[in-house]
Design a protein around this motif. Sequence first.
Motif, PDB file in Angstrom:
ATOM      1  N   THR A 100       0.828  -1.207   0.000  1.00 16.86           N
ATOM      2  CA  THR A 100       0.000   0.000   0.000  1.00 16.86           C
ATOM      3  C   THR A 100       0.858   1.251   0.000  1.00 16.86           C
ATOM      4  O   THR A 100       0.594   2.201  -0.740  1.00 16.86           O
ATOM      5  CB  THR A 100      -0.942  -0.002   1.226  1.00 16.86           C
ATOM      6  OG1 THR A 100      -1.766  -1.167   1.147  1.00 16.86           O
ATOM      7  CG2 THR A 100      -1.800   1.240   1.275  1.00 16.86           C
ATOM      8  N   THR A 102       1.902   6.738  -6.790  1.00 15.11           N
ATOM      9  CA  THR A 102       0.776   7.602  -7.144  1.00 15.11           C
ATOM     10  C   THR A 102       1.119   9.068  -6.906  1.00 15.11           C
ATOM     11  O   THR A 102       0.768   9.933  -7.720  1.00 15.11           O
ATOM     12  CB  THR A 102      -0.478   7.213  -6.327  1.00 15.11           C
ATOM     13  OG1 THR A 102      -0.808   5.858  -6.649  1.00 15.11           O
ATOM     14  CG2 THR A 102      -1.656   8.111  -6.637  1.00 15.11           C
ATOM     15  N   ARG A 103       1.808   9.355  -5.810  1.00 12.29           N
ATOM     16  CA  ARG A 103       2.180  10.729  -5.466  1.00 12.29           C
ATOM     17  C   ARG A 103       3.342  11.248  -6.313  1.00 12.29           C
ATOM     18  O   ARG A 103       3.688  12.420  -6.235  1.00 12.29           O
ATOM     19  CB  ARG A 103       2.557  10.818  -3.989  1.00 12.29           C
ATOM     20  CG  ARG A 103       1.354  10.617  -3.080  1.00 12.29           C
ATOM     21  CD  ARG A 103       1.705  10.469  -1.612  1.00 12.29           C
ATOM     22  NE  ARG A 103       2.715  11.367  -1.128  1.00 12.29           N
ATOM     23  CZ  ARG A 103       3.498  11.092  -0.077  1.00 12.29           C
ATOM     24  NH1 ARG A 103       3.366   9.949   0.570  1.00 12.29           N
ATOM     25  NH2 ARG A 103       4.398  11.972   0.326  1.00 12.29           N
ATOM     26  N   ALA A 135       1.294   4.093  -2.927  1.00 11.09           N
ATOM     27  CA  ALA A 135       1.017   5.508  -2.635  1.00 11.09           C
ATOM     28  C   ALA A 135       2.196   6.383  -3.054  1.00 11.09           C
ATOM     29  O   ALA A 135       2.003   7.482  -3.590  1.00 11.09           O
ATOM     30  CB  ALA A 135       0.706   5.691  -1.155  1.00 11.09           C
TER      31      ALA A 135
END
Length: 171
Positions: free
Chosen positions: A58, A65-66, A62
Amino acid sequence: MSDDRSSHDALTGGARRSTFGGLDDLDRALLRELERDGRISNKDLAERVGVAPSTCHTRVAALRTRGVLRGFHADVDPEAVGRGLQAVIAVRLQAGARPQLGAFAHALAARPEVRDVYLLGGSEDILLHVAVHDSRALRAFVVEHLSARREVAHTQTSLVFEHLHAPTTAV
């Protein structure tokens, strides 16, 4: 421990937040390990940083994605593929050519000889890291793709004797 704190720990692996770029201690640990070995399995990565594999997955997702993790790549030895001569070339553009700096830099980045392109502030505009077969190929690259261009005012070529890659950033 309160329910809020235990819920937070379950999501973050107990890592504490810092103000630096919104990264916490767990993010920084993950980034350090991934910089050392971008091919590490999620299971091994989770083990190294001390979190559950699901938390690790996870958090890495993230970070991607960031935009913190921009990608993964192979580090190919230029000499092993016939490009044993490396150089760093500083390029200064004519004053009137600076509006074309971005397009010129992107065109250079597309060349197979070019490993890295840096846009600079200061007396030079561009720094190129190139890898070529030999000195004849290096001369041809400089003459054909730099010196022959009207927008180029000056080049300075320095040979690279050895390249040491720093495997981690200060995250």
